[in-house]
Design a protein around this motif. Structure first.
Motif, mmCIF file in Angstrom:
data_model
loop_
_atom_site.group_PDB
_atom_site.id
_atom_site.type_symbol
_atom_site.label_atom_id
_atom_site.label_comp_id
_atom_site.label_asym_id
_atom_site.label_seq_id
_atom_site.Cartn_x
_atom_site.Cartn_y
_atom_site.Cartn_z
ATOM 1 N N ASP A 152 0.834 -1.211 0.000
ATOM 2 C CA ASP A 152 0.000 0.000 0.000
ATOM 3 C C ASP A 152 0.863 1.253 0.000
ATOM 4 O O ASP A 152 0.558 2.235 -0.682
ATOM 5 C CB ASP A 152 -0.912 0.005 1.227
ATOM 6 C CG ASP A 152 -1.952 -1.107 1.171
ATOM 7 O OD1 ASP A 152 -2.249 -1.572 0.049
ATOM 8 O OD2 ASP A 152 -2.446 -1.506 2.240
ATOM 9 N N GLY A 153 1.936 1.217 0.776
ATOM 10 C CA GLY A 153 2.847 2.358 0.795
ATOM 11 C C GLY A 153 3.481 2.613 -0.554
ATOM 12 O O GLY A 153 3.664 3.765 -0.965
ATOM 13 N N LEU A 154 3.818 1.553 -1.270
ATOM 14 C CA LEU A 154 4.400 1.703 -2.611
ATOM 15 C C LEU A 154 3.411 2.330 -3.589
ATOM 16 O O LEU A 154 3.779 3.181 -4.407
ATOM 17 C CB LEU A 154 4.855 0.345 -3.136
ATOM 18 C CG LEU A 154 6.261 -0.114 -2.746
ATOM 19 C CD1 LEU A 154 6.514 -1.503 -3.279
ATOM 20 C CD2 LEU A 154 7.309 0.861 -3.264
ATOM 21 N N LYS A 155 2.149 1.917 -3.509
ATOM 22 C CA LYS A 155 1.143 2.488 -4.388
ATOM 23 C C LYS A 155 0.969 3.986 -4.127
ATOM 24 O O LYS A 155 0.946 4.804 -5.063
ATOM 25 C CB LYS A 155 -0.197 1.771 -4.199
ATOM 26 C CG LYS A 155 -0.193 0.326 -4.662
ATOM 27 C CD LYS A 155 -1.532 -0.334 -4.373
ATOM 28 C CE LYS A 155 -1.537 -1.796 -4.809
ATOM 29 N NZ LYS A 155 -2.820 -2.474 -4.493
ATOM 30 N N ILE A 156 0.852 4.355 -2.859
ATOM 31 C CA ILE A 156 0.712 5.770 -2.509
ATOM 32 C C ILE A 156 1.957 6.543 -2.910
ATOM 33 O O ILE A 156 1.879 7.671 -3.403
ATOM 34 C CB ILE A 156 0.431 5.918 -1.002
ATOM 35 C CG1 ILE A 156 -0.883 5.236 -0.644
ATOM 36 C CG2 ILE A 156 0.389 7.380 -0.601
ATOM 37 C CD1 ILE A 156 -1.163 5.187 0.840
ATOM 38 N N ASN A 157 3.116 5.921 -2.697
ATOM 39 C CA ASN A 157 4.384 6.551 -3.061
ATOM 40 C C ASN A 157 4.468 6.835 -4.556
ATOM 41 O O ASN A 157 4.930 7.903 -4.983
ATOM 42 C CB ASN A 157 5.530 5.653 -2.619
ATOM 43 C CG ASN A 157 6.885 6.295 -2.802
ATOM 44 O OD1 ASN A 157 7.635 5.937 -3.700
ATOM 45 N ND2 ASN A 157 7.212 7.250 -1.955
ATOM 46 N N ALA A 158 3.993 5.893 -5.367
ATOM 47 C CA ALA A 158 4.016 6.087 -6.818
ATOM 48 C C ALA A 158 3.100 7.236 -7.238
ATOM 49 O O ALA A 158 3.474 8.090 -8.058
ATOM 50 C CB ALA A 158 3.595 4.798 -7.519
ATOM 51 N N PHE A 159 1.890 7.285 -6.669
ATOM 52 C CA PHE A 159 0.963 8.372 -6.996
ATOM 53 C C PHE A 159 1.528 9.730 -6.576
ATOM 54 O O PHE A 159 1.449 10.712 -7.327
ATOM 55 C CB PHE A 159 -0.384 8.135 -6.319
ATOM 56 C CG PHE A 159 -1.252 7.144 -7.029
ATOM 57 C CD1 PHE A 159 -1.651 7.357 -8.338
ATOM 58 C CD2 PHE A 159 -1.675 5.994 -6.392
ATOM 59 C CE1 PHE A 159 -2.447 6.432 -8.996
ATOM 60 C CE2 PHE A 159 -2.465 5.066 -7.039
ATOM 61 C CZ PHE A 159 -2.854 5.283 -8.352
ATOM 62 N N SER A 160 2.083 9.810 -5.371
ATOM 63 C CA SER A 160 2.627 11.089 -4.894
ATOM 64 C C SER A 160 3.820 11.534 -5.732
ATOM 65 O O SER A 160 4.000 12.732 -5.981
ATOM 66 C CB SER A 160 3.036 10.969 -3.420
ATOM 67 O OG SER A 160 4.026 9.968 -3.247
ATOM 68 N N ALA A 161 4.633 10.590 -6.225
ATOM 69 C CA ALA A 161 5.767 10.945 -7.079
ATOM 70 C C ALA A 161 5.286 11.541 -8.399
ATOM 71 O O ALA A 161 5.791 12.570 -8.860
ATOM 72 C CB ALA A 161 6.636 9.710 -7.344
ATOM 73 N N VAL A 162 4.280 10.911 -9.015
ATOM 74 C CA VAL A 162 3.746 11.421 -10.283
ATOM 75 C C VAL A 162 3.134 12.803 -10.093
ATOM 76 O O VAL A 162 3.372 13.731 -10.885
ATOM 77 C CB VAL A 162 2.704 10.436 -10.850
ATOM 78 C CG1 VAL A 162 1.985 11.037 -12.051
ATOM 79 C CG2 VAL A 162 3.377 9.130 -11.252
#
Length: 273
Positions: A152-162
């Motif tokens: 879940d952290g990776l998914k949120i991390n990817a969205f926040s990076a974009v």
């Protein structure tokens, strides 16, 4: 545990940079000190008991109201005074001669008609920049405080990076468009506004500092995402290698046991014979 703390530390660093970028962008967007300078204007005539260097004096104290020949002693640059001004996205303000306070006008009304579309695009881009920064901050705070698993952290991390990267690109374009519009306004704007000297103010520097913090937050977030993915791949390779070793040892033990059984059977057959 140490790797988890390291990931949390990187997430906190990215959030801090993104939050600073958001504060700087809002401050710069709402201020009117993107550009500062002076305007050279003619001195007004002194009225009544007004004295000083900011108005033009006559040859007599009561000459203002008479029809006698007036003599103005100021010549050349002495007939002009420099007024300080500052301008931003929304307003342009200048100091008033012989009075306290400032006189402000809408910067949009000062912009040449051919460049107002670019200015509006700059305003829209600045608003989107702020909105995306706010969205990135919310995602990063959720990642730090509320996610329950690494996936879940990776998914949120990817969205926040974009989102943060898009915000940085929009901010850069918005700042460059405003710079172009201001320079065009200096050359083609109203005669009663064109500055004599000007330079970029603290708001302009704050806007670009916001952009730098935004891109630093984006790089930190992407680095965190990439490092976590590499850690997962490394763990998977270690598990695969360990599994293969276990299978090999199991097969080897089975082969040894089979050979032992065959040997025992051969011994048994020879003893019967």
């Amino acid at each position: 545990m140490q790797k988890f703390a390291d990931r949390r530390h990187r997430a906190s660093a990215a959030f801090s940079l993104s939050f600073l970028s958001l504060i700087f962008s809002i401050t710069a967007f709402s201020s009117s000190y993107w550009c500062e300078g002076t305007r050279k204007v003619a001195k007004p005539f002194c009225k009544g008991d007004s004295k000083g260097d900011l108005c033009i004096r006559f040859n007599s104290a009561d000459g203002n109201g008479s029809q006698a020949v007036q003599y103005i002693w100021e010549t050349g640059d002495d007939k002009f005074v420099e007024k300080k001004f500052h301008a931003g996205i929304w307003y342009s303000c200048e100091e008033m001669i012989n009075e306290e306070g400032e006189k402000c006008r809408s910067f949009i009304s000062l912009t040449p008609a051919s460049d107002r579309g670019v200015l509006w695009l700059s305003i829209v881009a600045e608003l989107l920049y702020v909105v995306l920064l706010l969205t990135g901050n919310i995602l990063m705070s959720v990642e730090i405080c509320y996610y329950s698993s690494v996936i879940d952290g990776l998914k949120i991390n990817a969205f926040s990076a974009v989102v943060t990267v898009l915000a940085g690109l929009l901010g850069m374009v918005a700042h460059m468009m405003y710079t172009t519009v201001f320079q065009m306004t200096v050359n083609l704007g109203p005669e009663d506004w064109r500055p004599h000297t000007w330079d970029y103010g603290w708001s302009y520097g704050l806007a670009w500092t916001s952009f730098a913090c935004c891109m630093a937050a984006a790089v930190t977030t992407i680095n965190k995402y990439t490092k976590t993915i590499l850690e997962f791949k490394h763990k998977r390779k270690k598990l695969e290698r360990s599994f293969r070793i276990q299978i090999y040892n199991h097969l080897k033990d089975g082969e040894v046991e089979m050979m032992a059984n065959i040997t025992n059977q051969e011994h048994g057959a020879s003893s019967w014979s």
